[in-house]
Design a protein around this motif. Structure first.
Motif, PDB file in Angstrom:
ATOM      1  N   SER A  14       0.932  -0.861  -0.327  1.00 18.47           N
ATOM      2  CA  SER A  14       0.241   0.029   0.269  1.00 18.47           C
ATOM      3  C   SER A  14       0.670   0.950   0.151  1.00 18.47           C
ATOM      4  CB  SER A  14      -0.537  -0.092   1.237  1.00 18.47           C
ATOM      5  OG  SER A  14      -1.826  -1.104   1.187  1.00 18.47           O
ATOM      6  N   LEU A  15       1.949   1.216   0.989  1.00 24.93           N
ATOM      7  CA  LEU A  15       2.716   2.453   1.455  1.00 24.93           C
ATOM      8  C   LEU A  15       3.000   2.564  -0.645  1.00 24.93           C
ATOM      9  CD1 LEU A  15       4.629   1.806   4.397  1.00 24.93           C
ATOM     10  CD2 LEU A  15       2.191   3.322   3.888  1.00 24.93           C
ATOM     11  N   ALA A  16       4.074   1.440  -1.152  1.00 23.75           N
ATOM     12  CA  ALA A  16       4.388   1.239  -2.589  1.00 23.75           C
ATOM     13  C   ALA A  16       3.883   1.643  -3.761  1.00 23.75           C
ATOM     14  CB  ALA A  16       5.552   0.303  -2.651  1.00 23.75           C
ATOM     15  N   ALA A  17       2.226   1.631  -3.627  1.00 20.28           N
ATOM     16  CA  ALA A  17       1.123   2.015  -4.015  1.00 20.28           C
ATOM     17  C   ALA A  17       0.947   3.858  -4.449  1.00 20.28           C
ATOM     18  CB  ALA A  17       0.190   1.630  -4.259  1.00 20.28           C
ATOM     19  N   LEU A  18       1.420   3.655  -3.372  1.00 16.74           N
ATOM     20  CA  LEU A  18       1.556   5.283  -3.422  1.00 16.74           C
ATOM     21  C   LEU A  18       1.994   5.990  -3.350  1.00 16.74           C
ATOM     22  CD1 LEU A  18      -1.519   5.668  -0.821  1.00 16.74           C
ATOM     23  CD2 LEU A  18      -1.576   6.226  -3.473  1.00 16.74           C
ATOM     24  N   ARG A  19       3.767   5.643  -3.504  1.00 14.88           N
ATOM     25  CA  ARG A  19       5.480   5.455  -3.130  1.00 14.88           C
ATOM     26  C   ARG A  19       5.128   7.051  -2.139  1.00 14.88           C
ATOM     27  NH1 ARG A  19       5.048   7.805  -9.254  1.00 14.88           N
ATOM     28  NH2 ARG A  19       4.571   5.213 -10.469  1.00 14.88           N
ATOM     29  N   ILE A  20       4.794   5.970  -1.283  1.00 13.56           N
ATOM     30  CA  ILE A  20       4.937   6.570   0.542  1.00 13.56           C
ATOM     31  C   ILE A  20       5.486   6.361   1.399  1.00 13.56           C
ATOM     32  CG2 ILE A  20       3.255   8.851   0.096  1.00 13.56           C
ATOM     33  CD1 ILE A  20       1.700   6.778   1.913  1.00 13.56           C
ATOM     34  N   GLU A  21       6.599   4.667   0.618  1.00 11.40           N
ATOM     35  CA  GLU A  21       7.566   3.865   1.587  1.00 11.40           C
ATOM     36  C   GLU A  21       7.952   4.955   1.974  1.00 11.40           C
ATOM     37  OE1 GLU A  21       7.161   4.466  -1.659  1.00 11.40           O
ATOM     38  OE2 GLU A  21       7.956   2.009  -2.107  1.00 11.40           O
ATOM     39  N   HIS A  22       8.728   6.462   2.148  1.00 10.35           N
ATOM     40  CA  HIS A  22      10.230   7.080   2.933  1.00 10.35           C
ATOM     41  C   HIS A  22       8.767   7.557   4.459  1.00 10.35           C
ATOM     42  CE1 HIS A  22       7.848   9.529   0.804  1.00 10.35           C
ATOM     43  NE2 HIS A  22       8.054  10.839   1.651  1.00 10.35           N
TER      44      HIS A  22
ATOM     45  N   PRO B  59       2.427   9.752  12.883  1.00 16.04           N
ATOM     46  CA  PRO B  59       1.817   9.534  11.542  1.00 16.04           C
ATOM     47  C   PRO B  59       0.509  11.382  12.251  1.00 16.04           C
ATOM     48  CG  PRO B  59       0.950   7.888  12.379  1.00 16.04           C
ATOM     49  CD  PRO B  59       2.089   8.312  13.567  1.00 16.04           C
ATOM     50  N   ALA B  60       0.542  11.716  13.425  1.00 22.54           N
ATOM     51  CA  ALA B  60       0.238  12.846  13.596  1.00 22.54           C
ATOM     52  C   ALA B  60       1.405  13.673  13.541  1.00 22.54           C
ATOM     53  CB  ALA B  60       0.768  12.919  15.224  1.00 22.54           C
ATOM     54  N   ARG B  61       2.545  14.154  13.011  1.00 18.29           N
ATOM     55  CA  ARG B  61       3.050  15.267  12.659  1.00 18.29           C
ATOM     56  C   ARG B  61       3.309  14.957  10.590  1.00 18.29           C
ATOM     57  NH1 ARG B  61       1.660  17.475  16.908  1.00 18.29           N
ATOM     58  NH2 ARG B  61       2.528  16.488  18.548  1.00 18.29           N
ATOM     59  N   LEU B  62       2.572  14.620  10.226  1.00 19.40           N
ATOM     60  CA  LEU B  62       2.045  14.665   8.635  1.00 19.40           C
ATOM     61  C   LEU B  62       2.140  15.878   8.400  1.00 19.40           C
ATOM     62  CD1 LEU B  62       1.382  10.897   7.970  1.00 19.40           C
ATOM     63  CD2 LEU B  62       3.724  12.188   8.355  1.00 19.40           C
ATOM     64  N   SER B  63       2.599  16.000   7.099  1.00 20.81           N
ATOM     65  CA  SER B  63       1.494  16.990   6.269  1.00 20.81           C
ATOM     66  C   SER B  63       0.210  17.305   5.985  1.00 20.81           C
ATOM     67  CB  SER B  63       2.303  18.213   5.386  1.00 20.81           C
ATOM     68  OG  SER B  63       2.227  16.211   3.819  1.00 20.81           O
ATOM     69  N   GLY B  64      -0.874  18.189   5.237  1.00 14.91           N
ATOM     70  CA  GLY B  64      -2.152  18.027   4.924  1.00 14.91           C
ATOM     71  C   GLY B  64      -2.475  16.043   4.246  1.00 14.91           C
ATOM     72  N   GLY B  65      -0.913  17.156   3.408  1.00 15.66           N
ATOM     73  CA  GLY B  65      -0.921  16.169   1.756  1.00 15.66           C
ATOM     74  C   GLY B  65      -0.397  14.623   2.631  1.00 15.66           C
TER      75      GLY B  65
ATOM     76  N   PRO C 238      -2.038  23.212  -3.128  1.00 16.73           N
ATOM     77  CA  PRO C 238      -2.203  22.349  -4.136  1.00 16.73           C
ATOM     78  C   PRO C 238      -0.875  21.543  -4.607  1.00 16.73           C
ATOM     79  CG  PRO C 238      -1.943  24.679  -4.454  1.00 16.73           C
ATOM     80  CD  PRO C 238      -1.901  24.235  -2.693  1.00 16.73           C
ATOM     81  N   GLU C 239       0.384  20.948  -3.433  1.00 18.81           N
ATOM     82  CA  GLU C 239       0.798  20.202  -3.767  1.00 18.81           C
ATOM     83  C   GLU C 239       0.307  18.838  -2.911  1.00 18.81           C
ATOM     84  OE1 GLU C 239       3.189  19.371  -5.241  1.00 18.81           O
ATOM     85  OE2 GLU C 239       4.744  17.447  -4.269  1.00 18.81           O
ATOM     86  N   GLY C 240      -0.212  19.146  -2.220  1.00 20.81           N
ATOM     87  CA  GLY C 240      -0.465  17.702  -1.775  1.00 20.81           C
ATOM     88  C   GLY C 240      -1.837  17.296  -2.995  1.00 20.81           C
ATOM     89  N   THR C 241      -2.944  18.240  -3.465  1.00 20.71           N
ATOM     90  CA  THR C 241      -3.714  17.933  -4.289  1.00 20.71           C
ATOM     91  C   THR C 241      -3.038  16.944  -4.954  1.00 20.71           C
ATOM     92  OG1 THR C 241      -5.087  20.033  -3.868  1.00 20.71           O
ATOM     93  CG2 THR C 241      -5.686  18.977  -5.676  1.00 20.71           C
ATOM     94  N   ARG C 242      -1.969  17.764  -5.711  1.00 25.47           N
ATOM     95  CA  ARG C 242      -1.514  16.804  -6.850  1.00 25.47           C
ATOM     96  C   ARG C 242      -1.047  15.397  -6.504  1.00 25.47           C
ATOM     97  NH1 ARG C 242       3.279  15.985  -8.414  1.00 25.47           N
ATOM     98  NH2 ARG C 242       4.439  16.945  -6.779  1.00 25.47           N
ATOM     99  N   LEU C 243      -0.187  15.327  -5.655  1.00 22.16           N
ATOM    100  CA  LEU C 243      -0.102  13.950  -4.738  1.00 22.16           C
ATOM    101  C   LEU C 243      -1.386  13.336  -5.400  1.00 22.16           C
ATOM    102  CD1 LEU C 243       2.029  14.629  -2.059  1.00 22.16           C
ATOM    103  CD2 LEU C 243       2.953  13.740  -4.251  1.00 22.16           C
ATOM    104  N   VAL C 244      -2.636  13.744  -4.379  1.00 21.83           N
ATOM    105  CA  VAL C 244      -3.710  12.455  -4.145  1.00 21.83           C
ATOM    106  C   VAL C 244      -4.167  12.538  -5.502  1.00 21.83           C
ATOM    107  CG1 VAL C 244      -5.530  12.577  -3.651  1.00 21.83           C
ATOM    108  CG2 VAL C 244      -4.327  13.000  -1.933  1.00 21.83           C
ATOM    109  N   GLY C 245      -4.055  13.091  -6.612  1.00 20.45           N
ATOM    110  CA  GLY C 245      -4.497  13.499  -7.949  1.00 20.45           C
ATOM    111  C   GLY C 245      -3.919  12.372  -8.204  1.00 20.45           C
ATOM    112  N   GLU C 246      -2.490  12.492  -8.173  1.00 22.08           N
ATOM    113  CA  GLU C 246      -2.277  11.309  -8.850  1.00 22.08           C
ATOM    114  C   GLU C 246      -1.692   9.841  -8.614  1.00 22.08           C
ATOM    115  OE1 GLU C 246       2.407  14.461  -9.839  1.00 22.08           O
ATOM    116  OE2 GLU C 246       2.282  12.338  -8.789  1.00 22.08           O
TER     117      GLU C 246
END
Lengths: 225, 297
Positions: B140-148, B154-160, B189-197
């Motif tokens: 799941s992390l790989a599918a969204l490219r957020i393995e890093h 989780p409480a210290r992440l940006s909105g995106g 806008p950056e978070g929106t772009r990430l979710v869109g991709e």
């Protein structure tokens, strides 16, 4: 009279554990937190102990008695022993480990979730309270004036806090269902907590010891406080 | 308004709603009234409409959570991979259709100390074996490219980032359908772009059937194949996403057309020749594409 043995034994165990685990410095806030309670116990018992006549000194209409002082010291010692036992427990037991182990032992996922969620929610609630205070301050609410003004400011703070928390709970309940929280299967443990034979032995001894003391107390062999 | 055959509402999609009416408990009106739609594997259906049109309710009903977890009264038929949601338990529906809410902070469990543990929350709930959980979380992390993000709190992440983690948490239950309820409403806008991709990737790579409700029509234009417009719980337009978003009557619903449509209309109204309009729109498309801003710079 309550006796000295019980709290002294507990304190001895606490001191040994704190020394071995090197948490002495971290326990300071717990000790400080007991000061107001200890002070009130000392004052009330020393000066107002009913029926005590062995007067040590007088302070206006009040008389300090030896019986009252002894009683106060014993009660205070119990409070310190209790506070420090809690301190040792909380400083040596990571909450995550505790919850993971409770879950492994079959405690219901709902109970474990509620405790874990509450612990993790506290900083978030504090953050939200800060945000609301800032927002209210921006709208002219005095949050730093006299006590009366501050108390008056609690309502605009508490309203959004409580409403926000209730809305959160509703959303979070649905969100939990979306993550199969109500599935009947036993929840998988992903982080088993190491538990060595000596640790297990100490736990058994402590548990059996506590039961034995209570039974001996009830039977009249040991005098209960 | 636009109504073409492009959506073919009831033809055997992974997610199918037929004659759906839904009423919240204690309400006297129907929040959804006679909704038909179908989303096939690998396709994205956009849902637009004003506030209170029933978009969030549609997401809840499509995921099965309404009425399974929310309560209320459902008429008609909601099929997830051919199974009626009516006969499912909430946790079974969750494994067929995942739902992503507007606010990631309420979607995350709030009990995990790392993103990895957060994503594992769902698979653990259904009692999967450890090896399977590891595979699903990492997949799941790989599918969204957020393995890093795996070791992060989780409480210290940006909105995106938090929204992507919430989406990964939903994906870890391996649902074939996804209902995304305004997934970028709180994002920059950056978070929106990430979710869109991520939405495009999930449809393209995993073949998920995705229903996404959004106000950001520029995003929908990029990620969706088909679209419907809702008003008062009723579908008032359907077609390809271009057809629906190009519909002049959409403005009357309180839906802002995407920038390209607005620009085209403005240029046409100003009497700009067709070839110049074409070049302006091509330039706008380049800017809207991922990396477009860099290309411009």
């Amino acid at each position: 009279m309550r006796g000295w043995t019980g709290p002294l034994v507990v304190l001895a165990i606490v001191v040994v554990t704190a020394t071995v685990t090197r948490i002495g410095r971290a326990m300071r806030p717990f000790v400080l937190a007991t000061i107001p309670l200890i002070a009130s116990i000392l004052l009330v018992n020393t000066f107002l102990y009913p029926g005590a006549e062995d007067v040590l000194f007088r302070l206006g209409p009040l008389a300090a008695t030896g019986t009252g002082l002894t009683e106060a010291l014993q009660a205070g010692l119990r409070v310190v022993a209790f506070a420090l036992s809690v301190a040792v427990f909380s400083l040596t037991t990571p909450t995550d480990d505790l919850l993971a182990d409770l879950e492994r032992r079959g405690v219901g996922r709902r109970g474990v979730f509620v405790v874990g969620s509450a612990i993790r929610t506290i900083p978030r609630m504090a953050e939200r309270a800060g945000e609301i205070v800032e927002a209210q301050r921006a709208r002219g609410l005095d949050t730093e004036g006299s006590w009366l003004r501050r108390i008056r400011g609690i309502l605009p703070l508490a309203g959004p806090m409580i409403l926000g928390a209730v809305t959160d709970v509703e959303e979070r309940t649905v969100a939990l269902e979306a993550r199969a929280f109500s599935a009947p299967a036993r929840r998988t443990v992903i982080r088993p907590i190491p538990d060595s034979p000596p640790e297990r032995a100490v736990r058994w001894i402590a548990g059996l010891g506590a039961v034995t003391l209570v039974v001996l107390g009830i039977a009249g062999v040991l005098r209960l406080p | 308004m636009t109504n073409t055959a492009a959506d073919r509402p009831l033809e055997g999609g992974l997610l199918t709603l037929a004659g759906v009416r839904y009423q919240y408990a204690g309400a006297s009106d129907w929040a959804l009234d006679g909704v038909d739609l179908s989303v096939e594997a690998g396709r994205v259906l956009a849902v637009v409409g004003p506030n209170d049109a029933g978009k969030s309710t549609l997401a809840l009903v499509a995921s099965g959570l309404a009425p399974l977890a929310v309560g209320g009264r459902l008429e008609g038929s909601v099929l997830l991979g051919g199974h009626e949601t009516r006969g499912l338990a909430a946790h079974e529906a969750a494994q067929r259709c995942g739902i992503l809410f507007q606010n990631p902070s309420t979607q995350l469990s709030g009990t995990a100390h790392t993103v990895w543990e957060e994503v594992a929350f769902g698979p653990r709930n259904v009692g999967l074996g450890l090896a399977e959980i590891v595979e699903r979380v990492e997949g799941s992390l790989a599918a969204l490219r957020i393995e890093h993000l795996a070791p992060r709190d989780p409480a210290r992440l940006s909105g995106g980032q938090a929204q992507l983690v919430a989406l990964a948490s939903v994906l870890a239950l391996r649902p074939r359908c996804l209902a995304l309820d305004e997934p970028t409403s709180q994002l920059d806008p950056e978070g929106t772009r990430l979710v869109g991709e991520a939405i495009r990737r999930l449809a393209g790579d995993l073949g998920s059937a995705i229903l996404v409700t959004e106000h950001k029509t520029a995003l929908l234009e990029r990620v969706a194949d088909t679209a419907i417009a809702l008003r008062d719980g009723t579908v008032v337009a359907r077609g390809t996403v271009r057809e629906v978003l190009d519909d002049p009557e959409l403005v009357g619903l309180g839906v802002d057309p995407p920038p390209a449509v607005r620009l085209r209309r403005a240029l046409a109204a100003a009497g700009v020749p067709a070839d110049v309009r074409g070049r302006a729109l091509a330039a706008l498309t380049t800017l809207d594409a991922p990396g477009g801003a860099e290309a411009r710079g």
